[in-house]
Design a protein around this motif. Structure first.
Motif, PDB file in Angstrom:
ATOM      1  N   TYR A   1      16.998 -14.315 -44.240  1.00  0.00           N
ATOM      2  CA  TYR A   1      18.332 -14.736 -43.802  1.00  0.00           C
ATOM      3  C   TYR A   1      18.303 -15.396 -42.424  1.00  0.00           C
ATOM      4  CZ  TYR A   1      21.271 -12.779 -47.511  1.00  0.00           C
ATOM      5  OH  TYR A   1      21.910 -12.545 -48.705  1.00  0.00           O
ATOM      6  N   GLU A   2      17.545 -14.834 -41.503  1.00  0.00           N
ATOM      7  CA  GLU A   2      17.568 -15.370 -40.142  1.00  0.00           C
ATOM      8  C   GLU A   2      16.649 -16.583 -39.974  1.00  0.00           C
ATOM      9  OE1 GLU A   2      20.090 -14.134 -38.940  1.00  0.00           O
ATOM     10  OE2 GLU A   2      20.075 -12.449 -40.327  1.00  0.00           O
ATOM     11  N   THR A   3      15.826 -16.852 -40.993  1.00  0.00           N
ATOM     12  CA  THR A   3      15.041 -18.086 -40.972  1.00  0.00           C
ATOM     13  C   THR A   3      15.910 -19.291 -41.309  1.00  0.00           C
ATOM     14  OG1 THR A   3      13.001 -16.923 -41.563  1.00  0.00           O
ATOM     15  CG2 THR A   3      13.056 -19.283 -42.006  1.00  0.00           C
ATOM     16  N   ILE A   4      16.965 -19.064 -42.072  1.00  0.00           N
ATOM     17  CA  ILE A   4      17.832 -20.179 -42.482  1.00  0.00           C
ATOM     18  C   ILE A   4      18.384 -20.932 -41.274  1.00  0.00           C
ATOM     19  CG2 ILE A   4      19.935 -20.824 -43.709  1.00  0.00           C
ATOM     20  CD1 ILE A   4      19.444 -18.364 -45.526  1.00  0.00           C
ATOM     21  N   PRO A   5      19.053 -20.252 -40.319  1.00  0.00           N
ATOM     22  CA  PRO A   5      19.555 -21.007 -39.158  1.00  0.00           C
ATOM     23  C   PRO A   5      18.447 -21.605 -38.305  1.00  0.00           C
ATOM     24  CG  PRO A   5      19.895 -18.649 -38.857  1.00  0.00           C
ATOM     25  CD  PRO A   5      19.490 -18.845 -40.277  1.00  0.00           C
TER      26      PRO A   5
ATOM     27  N   VAL B   1      14.307 -25.736 -30.177  1.00  0.00           N
ATOM     28  CA  VAL B   1      14.789 -25.234 -31.469  1.00  0.00           C
ATOM     29  C   VAL B   1      15.094 -23.740 -31.389  1.00  0.00           C
ATOM     30  CG1 VAL B   1      14.158 -24.827 -33.882  1.00  0.00           C
ATOM     31  CG2 VAL B   1      13.610 -27.018 -32.801  1.00  0.00           C
ATOM     32  N   VAL B   2      14.168 -22.974 -30.844  1.00  0.00           N
ATOM     33  CA  VAL B   2      14.339 -21.516 -30.802  1.00  0.00           C
ATOM     34  C   VAL B   2      15.439 -21.122 -29.818  1.00  0.00           C
ATOM     35  CG1 VAL B   2      13.193 -19.322 -30.323  1.00  0.00           C
ATOM     36  CG2 VAL B   2      11.961 -21.130 -31.519  1.00  0.00           C
ATOM     37  N   LEU B   3      15.599 -21.874 -28.737  1.00  0.00           N
ATOM     38  CA  LEU B   3      16.658 -21.573 -27.770  1.00  0.00           C
ATOM     39  C   LEU B   3      18.030 -21.622 -28.432  1.00  0.00           C
ATOM     40  CD1 LEU B   3      17.743 -21.114 -24.891  1.00  0.00           C
ATOM     41  CD2 LEU B   3      17.613 -23.596 -24.548  1.00  0.00           C
ATOM     42  N   PHE B   4      18.289 -22.685 -29.175  1.00  0.00           N
ATOM     43  CA  PHE B   4      19.600 -22.807 -29.808  1.00  0.00           C
ATOM     44  C   PHE B   4      19.725 -21.866 -31.012  1.00  0.00           C
ATOM     45  CE2 PHE B   4      19.339 -26.920 -27.542  1.00  0.00           C
ATOM     46  CZ  PHE B   4      20.475 -26.755 -26.760  1.00  0.00           C
ATOM     47  N   TRP B   5      18.612 -21.558 -31.655  1.00  0.00           N
ATOM     48  CA  TRP B   5      18.636 -20.542 -32.711  1.00  0.00           C
ATOM     49  C   TRP B   5      19.012 -19.186 -32.132  1.00  0.00           C
ATOM     50  CZ3 TRP B   5      15.348 -16.237 -32.904  1.00  0.00           C
ATOM     51  CH2 TRP B   5      15.452 -15.448 -34.056  1.00  0.00           C
TER      52      TRP B   5
ATOM     53  N   VAL C   1      15.737 -23.033 -39.511  1.00  0.00           N
ATOM     54  CA  VAL C   1      15.450 -24.315 -40.170  1.00  0.00           C
ATOM     55  C   VAL C   1      16.575 -25.311 -39.890  1.00  0.00           C
ATOM     56  CG1 VAL C   1      15.068 -25.444 -42.397  1.00  0.00           C
ATOM     57  CG2 VAL C   1      14.071 -23.195 -41.957  1.00  0.00           C
ATOM     58  N   VAL C   2      17.814 -24.827 -39.905  1.00  0.00           N
ATOM     59  CA  VAL C   2      18.945 -25.710 -39.598  1.00  0.00           C
ATOM     60  C   VAL C   2      18.827 -26.248 -38.174  1.00  0.00           C
ATOM     61  CG1 VAL C   2      21.447 -25.814 -39.290  1.00  0.00           C
ATOM     62  CG2 VAL C   2      20.490 -24.597 -41.251  1.00  0.00           C
TER      63      VAL C   2
ATOM     64  N   ALA D   1      16.966 -31.064 -44.147  1.00  0.00           N
ATOM     65  CA  ALA D   1      18.291 -30.626 -44.588  1.00  0.00           C
ATOM     66  C   ALA D   1      18.219 -29.976 -45.966  1.00  0.00           C
ATOM     67  CB  ALA D   1      19.247 -31.816 -44.611  1.00  0.00           C
ATOM     68  N   LEU D   2      17.462 -30.581 -46.877  1.00  0.00           N
ATOM     69  CA  LEU D   2      17.339 -30.010 -48.222  1.00  0.00           C
ATOM     70  C   LEU D   2      16.599 -28.673 -48.186  1.00  0.00           C
ATOM     71  CD1 LEU D   2      16.583 -33.179 -50.386  1.00  0.00           C
ATOM     72  CD2 LEU D   2      18.731 -31.901 -50.189  1.00  0.00           C
ATOM     73  N   ALA D   3      15.632 -28.548 -47.285  1.00  0.00           N
ATOM     74  CA  ALA D   3      14.940 -27.264 -47.140  1.00  0.00           C
ATOM     75  C   ALA D   3      15.917 -26.184 -46.677  1.00  0.00           C
ATOM     76  CB  ALA D   3      13.789 -27.402 -46.145  1.00  0.00           C
ATOM     77  N   ALA D   4      16.790 -26.538 -45.736  1.00  0.00           N
ATOM     78  CA  ALA D   4      17.790 -25.578 -45.259  1.00  0.00           C
ATOM     79  C   ALA D   4      18.760 -25.201 -46.371  1.00  0.00           C
ATOM     80  CB  ALA D   4      18.547 -26.168 -44.070  1.00  0.00           C
ATOM     81  N   VAL D   5      19.192 -26.190 -47.151  1.00  0.00           N
ATOM     82  CA  VAL D   5      20.106 -25.923 -48.262  1.00  0.00           C
ATOM     83  C   VAL D   5      19.439 -25.016 -49.295  1.00  0.00           C
ATOM     84  CG1 VAL D   5      21.300 -26.977 -50.223  1.00  0.00           C
ATOM     85  CG2 VAL D   5      21.452 -28.030 -47.953  1.00  0.00           C
ATOM     86  N   ALA D   6      18.183 -25.312 -49.615  1.00  0.00           N
ATOM     87  CA  ALA D   6      17.466 -24.498 -50.602  1.00  0.00           C
ATOM     88  C   ALA D   6      17.323 -23.054 -50.129  1.00  0.00           C
ATOM     89  CB  ALA D   6      16.092 -25.111 -50.875  1.00  0.00           C
ATOM     90  N   LEU D   7      16.955 -22.865 -48.865  1.00  0.00           N
ATOM     91  CA  LEU D   7      16.828 -21.508 -48.332  1.00  0.00           C
ATOM     92  C   LEU D   7      18.169 -20.783 -48.333  1.00  0.00           C
ATOM     93  CD1 LEU D   7      14.413 -21.888 -45.280  1.00  0.00           C
ATOM     94  CD2 LEU D   7      14.065 -20.453 -47.298  1.00  0.00           C
TER      95      LEU D   7
END
Length: 305
Positions: free
Chosen positions: A154-158, A186-190, A160-161, A125-131
């Motif tokens: 930008y598209e790496t952020i979601p 993970v990639v399917l929902f991304w 990671v989320v 979660a903190l990695a996602a917030v930082a990105l």
């Protein structure tokens, strides 16, 4: 009327104004009945697929903490985007930068509090917030304005989320699934999220993400659907899913690919523009919900089977 107690202001009106501002922001920028529901169903669907990957574990009541954190991760993403685009984008009009910043800080504190007992989930979660923060306020403003590196950031952020449900699963003591089905989930929902992101404003002539034209946006949407198809194929090969999942997901993706590829979908005649614009704007959200519906029905079939 001045609400005071012993000469000190109670803060009632102030509290009321903050509450109204929060409700107004959520209603206009992060509607919980639609986006919130889709986010919750994404978390549940990911957990169900992970459950299928390692055996019947089932959803735990502590999953509520994960669901809340997942929603807050997307909310902080929305807040940072509005803070960054406050001058250029009128979407958050009526909200001040300081108000949005305080809101973001409150959300981040909530994320940390919910995950204190779950180190892997907290780290993700903190990695996602930082990105989320570093990309617009450091990468874009100090490192580069080139669209390819920015698009990657930008598209790496979601992405990671979207890994958060897996990390929360592991934090609760879940057995680590194999890499292939985990990555596919993970990639399917991304891909579903990205399809929503790129499709919701596609009919708008002024909508040019990363300076892409209509053909570029259509190509991105088709690439995302093909990516989702590859993920579904990986899940089918690596997990013991039923024929319902195979047929349902194949038909859903096939229809979406055919619809998105059609010229009428991206460049509708003027007489039908408003109706099709609304349809295309909802297409991503509809796809996400239908994807999740299929996973939930599949889970029910596992139970009765």
């Amino acid at each position: 009327m001045n609400d005071t107690v012993g000469g000190a202001r109670t803060g009632g009106p102030r509290t009321g104004s903050v509450s109204r501002a929060v409700r107004g922001y959520l209603a206009s920028r992060f509607p919980l009945p639609t986006q919130g529901t889709a986010i919750v169903l994404t978390f549940v669907s990911a957990q169900l697929l992970l459950d299928r990957a390692v055996g019947p574990v089932g959803l735990r009541w502590t999953g509520v903490l994960g669901v809340a954190s997942f929603v807050l991760l997307f909310l902080q993403l929305r807040l940072v985007d509005d803070i960054d685009d406050l001058e250029q984008d009128g979407g958050a009009a009526g909200h001040t930068r300081s108000g949005l910043t305080y809101g973001w800080l409150t959300v981040v504190v909530g994320i940390v509090a919910l995950n204190l007992l779950y180190p892997p989930a907290l780290g993700g979660a903190l990695a996602a917030v930082a990105l989320t923060v570093l990309t617009p306020f450091w990468v874009k403003r100090r490192l580069t304005t080139r669209r390819v590196p920015l698009a990657v950031c930008y598209e790496t952020i979601p992405l990671v989320v979207m890994a958060y449900p897996v990390l929360f699963w592991l934090s609760e003591g879940g057995v680590a699934p194999a890499a292939a089905p985990t990555a596919a989930v993970v990639v399917l929902f991304w891909a579903a999220y990205e399809f929503w992101k790129f499709s919701r404003k596609a009919p708008d002539l002024d909508y040019r993400p990363y300076r892409l034209g209509r053909d570029g946006v259509r190509a991105v949407l088709l690439a995302l659907l093909c990516c989702a198809a590859a993920c579904v194929a990986t899940i089918v090969v690596t997990l013991p899913v039923t024929w319902f999942f195979i047929i349902y997901q194949s038909v859903l993706l096939g229809l979406l690919i055919a619809w998105t590829a059609g010229e009428w979908a991206m460049a509708p005649p003027a007489a039908r523009a408003s109706r099709l614009a609304r349809a295309l704007g909802l297409a991503g959200l509809i796809y996400a919900v239908l994807l999740q519906f299929g996973v939930i029905v599949e889970a029910l079939l596992w139970t009765v089977g």
